[in-house]
Design a protein around this motif. Structure first.
Motif, PDB file in Angstrom:
ATOM      1  N   ASP A  47       0.822  -1.211   0.000  1.00  9.36           N
ATOM      2  CA  ASP A  47       0.000   0.000   0.000  1.00  9.36           C
ATOM      3  C   ASP A  47       0.857   1.262   0.000  1.00  9.36           C
ATOM      4  OD1 ASP A  47       0.375  -1.300   2.692  1.00  9.36           O
ATOM      5  OD2 ASP A  47      -0.159   0.727   3.356  1.00  9.36           O
ATOM      6  N   GLY A  83      -5.489  -1.858   4.513  1.00  6.81           N
ATOM      7  CA  GLY A  83      -6.694  -1.514   3.756  1.00  6.81           C
ATOM      8  C   GLY A  83      -7.365  -0.209   4.131  1.00  6.81           C
ATOM      9  N   TYR A  85      -6.965   2.776   3.053  1.00  9.12           N
ATOM     10  CA  TYR A  85      -7.249   3.629   1.900  1.00  9.12           C
ATOM     11  C   TYR A  85      -7.396   2.799   0.620  1.00  9.12           C
ATOM     12  CZ  TYR A  85      -5.526   7.004   5.274  1.00  9.12           C
ATOM     13  OH  TYR A  85      -5.331   7.751   6.421  1.00  9.12           O
ATOM     14  N   ILE A  86      -7.804   1.549   0.772  1.00  8.02           N
ATOM     15  CA  ILE A  86      -7.947   0.649  -0.357  1.00  8.02           C
ATOM     16  C   ILE A  86      -9.403   0.224  -0.462  1.00  8.02           C
ATOM     17  CG2 ILE A  86      -7.179  -1.512  -1.412  1.00  8.02           C
ATOM     18  CD1 ILE A  86      -4.975   0.541  -1.093  1.00  8.02           C
ATOM     19  N   SER A  87     -10.000   0.366  -1.639  1.00  7.21           N
ATOM     20  CA  SER A  87     -11.357  -0.109  -1.868  1.00  7.21           C
ATOM     21  C   SER A  87     -11.306  -1.482  -2.521  1.00  7.21           C
ATOM     22  CB  SER A  87     -12.130   0.869  -2.771  1.00  7.21           C
ATOM     23  OG  SER A  87     -11.566   0.908  -4.068  1.00  7.21           O
ATOM     24  N   SER A  88     -12.453  -2.148  -2.552  1.00  8.12           N
ATOM     25  CA  SER A  88     -12.496  -3.498  -3.126  1.00  8.12           C
ATOM     26  C   SER A  88     -12.140  -3.483  -4.604  1.00  8.12           C
ATOM     27  CB  SER A  88     -13.894  -4.097  -2.931  1.00  8.12           C
ATOM     28  OG  SER A  88     -14.886  -3.271  -3.523  1.00  8.12           O
ATOM     29  N   GLU A  89     -12.410  -2.355  -5.294  1.00  7.57           N
ATOM     30  CA  GLU A  89     -12.076  -2.274  -6.714  1.00  7.57           C
ATOM     31  C   GLU A  89     -10.575  -2.157  -6.957  1.00  7.57           C
ATOM     32  OE1 GLU A  89     -16.156  -0.823  -5.948  1.00  7.57           O
ATOM     33  OE2 GLU A  89     -14.191  -0.236  -5.176  1.00  7.57           O
TER      34      GLU A  89
END
Length: 224
Positions: A47, A83, A85-89
């Motif tokens: 990340d 996670g 700042y991480i989206s599933s997309e």
């Protein structure tokens, strides 16, 4: 256990494996000399995105740059992806193919490797993943892959929806044709059912009026 417990002086059993995720390579020795085995992940956080092609940073990270006798206590490493700042997309594109650089580093011998050769293997692996329908990110900047009758998962699902919709439309149309052939009055009957009570009353009165006029005309003819 995360290394935080060790740093805070927690009494940790000697058979505990400590995951080092904040300290540098040269700081691992302190933990090992206390009798613990180590998993290292400080330099493999996926990340941490930079504004350039940076898989080389993951590949060049060497967890065994400490005294040889202590190196055997390093069990291995782990690529991590926080996670917040991480989206599933974004998960697949953040994990791969950069995670492959970490994998090759950890599963290969320590002998030096030419990064140009590594970049070629990474590009090949990226194309392999794309052909399997995975929405992976870039490896060496803007690049292309030869694609054979394959598309990303989103495109595949859209094509399936379009095909299914088209098949349903065709089947519905054919079913209507079959009904109209076998039951010629089905359209007429369905139209009658759609009438409101007012429409039906008007239709009944009109029919009574027509019959009345017809009956009167017949009576006049008989009188003549």
């Amino acid at each position: 256990m995360w290394q935080d417990g060790f740093q805070k002086g927690v009494n940790i059993p000697k058979d505990t494996i400590i995951q080092v995720w904040k300290s540098k390579i040269h700081e691992i020795g302190t933990i090992i000399r206390k009798g613990y085995r180590v998993i290292f992940s400080t330099c493999w956080y996926l990340d941490h995105v930079r504004g350039y092609v940076h898989w080389q940073d993951f590949y060049n990270c060497e967890p065994n740059e400490i005294e040889a006798q202590e190196g055997i206590e390093i069990l291995g490493g782990e690529a991590c992806l926080w996670g917040e700042y991480i989206s599933s997309e974004m998960v697949m594109s953040m994990l791969w193919p950069r995670g492959c650089a970490v994998a090759e580093k950890l599963w290969s011998s320590r002998k030096p490797r030419v990064l140009v050769d590594v970049s070629r293997r990474l590009s090949e692996q990226r194309c392999r993943m794309l052909r399997r329908g995975l929405d992976v990110g870039f490896a060496n900047g803007p690049e292309y892959c030869v694609r054979r009758q394959a598309a990303r998962s989103g495109q595949l699902s859209l094509q399936k929806v379009q095909q299914t919709f088209g098949q349903n439309e065709i089947e519905s149309f054919l079913e209507k044709l079959r009904k109209s052939t076998n039951e010629p009055n089905v359209i007429y009957v369905s139209a009658i059912r759609d009438y409101t009570p007012i429409h039906l009353t008007s239709l009944a009165l009109s029919m009574v009026g027509v019959l009345s006029i017809t009956f009167m005309m017949l009576c006049r003819r008989k009188r003549r």
